[in-house]
Scaffold this active site. Structure first.
Site, PDB file in Angstrom:
ATOM      1  CG  ASP A 110      -0.299  -5.946  -4.740  1.00  0.00           C
ATOM      2  OD1 ASP A 110       0.256  -5.987  -5.938  1.00  0.00           O
ATOM      3  OD2 ASP A 110      -0.311  -4.567  -4.611  1.00  0.00           O
ATOM      4  CG  ASP A 141       2.692  -3.178  -2.159  1.00  0.00           C
ATOM      5  OD1 ASP A 141       3.001  -2.892  -3.291  1.00  0.00           O
ATOM      6  OD2 ASP A 141       2.066  -2.978  -1.074  1.00  0.00           O
ATOM      7  CG  HIS A 151       6.332  -1.981  -0.232  1.00  0.00           C
ATOM      8  ND1 HIS A 151       6.241  -0.785  -0.923  1.00  0.00           N
ATOM      9  CD2 HIS A 151       5.263  -2.534   0.790  1.00  0.00           C
ATOM     10  CE1 HIS A 151       4.885  -0.479  -0.651  1.00  0.00           C
ATOM     11  NE2 HIS A 151       4.242  -1.901   0.195  1.00  0.00           N
ATOM     12  CB  SER A 173       3.094   2.553   2.818  1.00  0.00           C
ATOM     13  OG  SER A 173       3.877   1.204   2.487  1.00  0.00           O
ATOM     14  CG  HIS A 176       2.784  -4.389   3.932  1.00  0.00           C
ATOM     15  ND1 HIS A 176       2.832  -3.042   4.024  1.00  0.00           N
ATOM     16  CD2 HIS A 176       2.156  -4.568   2.450  1.00  0.00           C
ATOM     17  CE1 HIS A 176       2.544  -2.474   3.179  1.00  0.00           C
ATOM     18  NE2 HIS A 176       2.343  -3.094   2.017  1.00  0.00           N
ATOM     19  CE  LYS A 204       0.974  -2.395  -6.655  1.00  0.00           C
ATOM     20  NZ  LYS A 204       0.990  -2.535  -5.130  1.00  0.00           N
ATOM     21  CD  GLU A 211       2.109   2.617  -0.696  1.00  0.00           C
ATOM     22  OE1 GLU A 211       2.891   2.146  -1.678  1.00  0.00           O
ATOM     23  OE2 GLU A 211       2.043   2.487   0.295  1.00  0.00           O
ATOM     24  CB  ALA A 251      -6.242  -4.618  -1.071  1.00  0.00           C
ATOM     25  CB  CYS A 283      -2.642  -2.445  -4.943  1.00  0.00           C
ATOM     26  SG  CYS A 283      -2.015  -2.844  -3.597  1.00  0.00           S
TER      27      CYS A 283
END
Length: 193
Positions: A14, A56, A58, A64, A75, A100, A107, A135, A139
């Protein structure tokens, strides 16, 4: 010293605009790990070993997000600038990307959750994973836990991770948990050239 060899792969979680300072969910110091991650990528590329990136990705109404009752600001929405890697991040062109957390109502912090990553790593003969990125406390933590659960030997790149630290000790607690579960703390100087 750790000699990189066939069966090794690098997984970087990420590195996306929204997770870097100034982003929608900017991680303080997140940009400081980029030089180390570039050096890891150079080492793996020089040995012809696979490099994987997770992102990510989304939907705009992901569960989330605070607007849907989740803990985070909007985000890394698919196909937006925030979901892209920053211009200062230069993975090799042959790096593989896994997307992902793409389902609206689920989530997924781990790069393995509801993705083809495990299957694709096994098809490449990967047995040992070196994991860094953002992070540490979300993740990276969940990807390391899943990697260990799936039977990979996992090296945690201590100089290539940074935590959100929603609470001040979250990153340290995540590091301790990953190591307790069997992840091997590793730094660039531990790799044989």
């Amino acid at each position: 010293m750790i000699a990189l060899t066939a069966g090794d792969a690098l997984l970087i979680a990420d590195i996306q605009n929204d997770f870097l300072p100034g982003g929608a969910l900017g991680i303080t110091g997140g940009d400081r790990i980029l030089p180390a991650l570039h050096r890891y990528m150079e080492r793996f590329q020089a040995k012809g070993l696979p490099i994987w990136l997770s992102r990510d990705w989304h939907p705009s109404d992901h569960c989330s997000f605070k607007e849907r009752g989740g803990p985070w600001p909007v985000h890394c929405v698919a196909d937006t600038a925030g979901a892209l890697p920053p211009p200062s991040f230069h993975p090799p062109s042959q790096a593989f990307t896994i997307y992902k957390a793409t389902a609206r109502d689920r989530e997924a912090y781990s790069a393995f959750q509801e993705t083809s990553l495990d299957r694709e790593l096994r098809a490449q003969g990967v047995r040992r994973l070196f994991i860094g990125g953002l992070a540490t406390d979300y993740c990276v933590l969940n990807s390391v836990k899943d990697g260990l659960r799936l039977g990979y030997t996992v090296h945690l790149l201590m100089d290539g991770i940074c935590a959100v630290n929603a609470s001040p000790t979250d990153g340290k607690q995540a590091e301790d948990e990953m190591i307790r579960l069997g992840a091997r703390p590793t730094r660039l100087e531990d790799l044989a050239s």
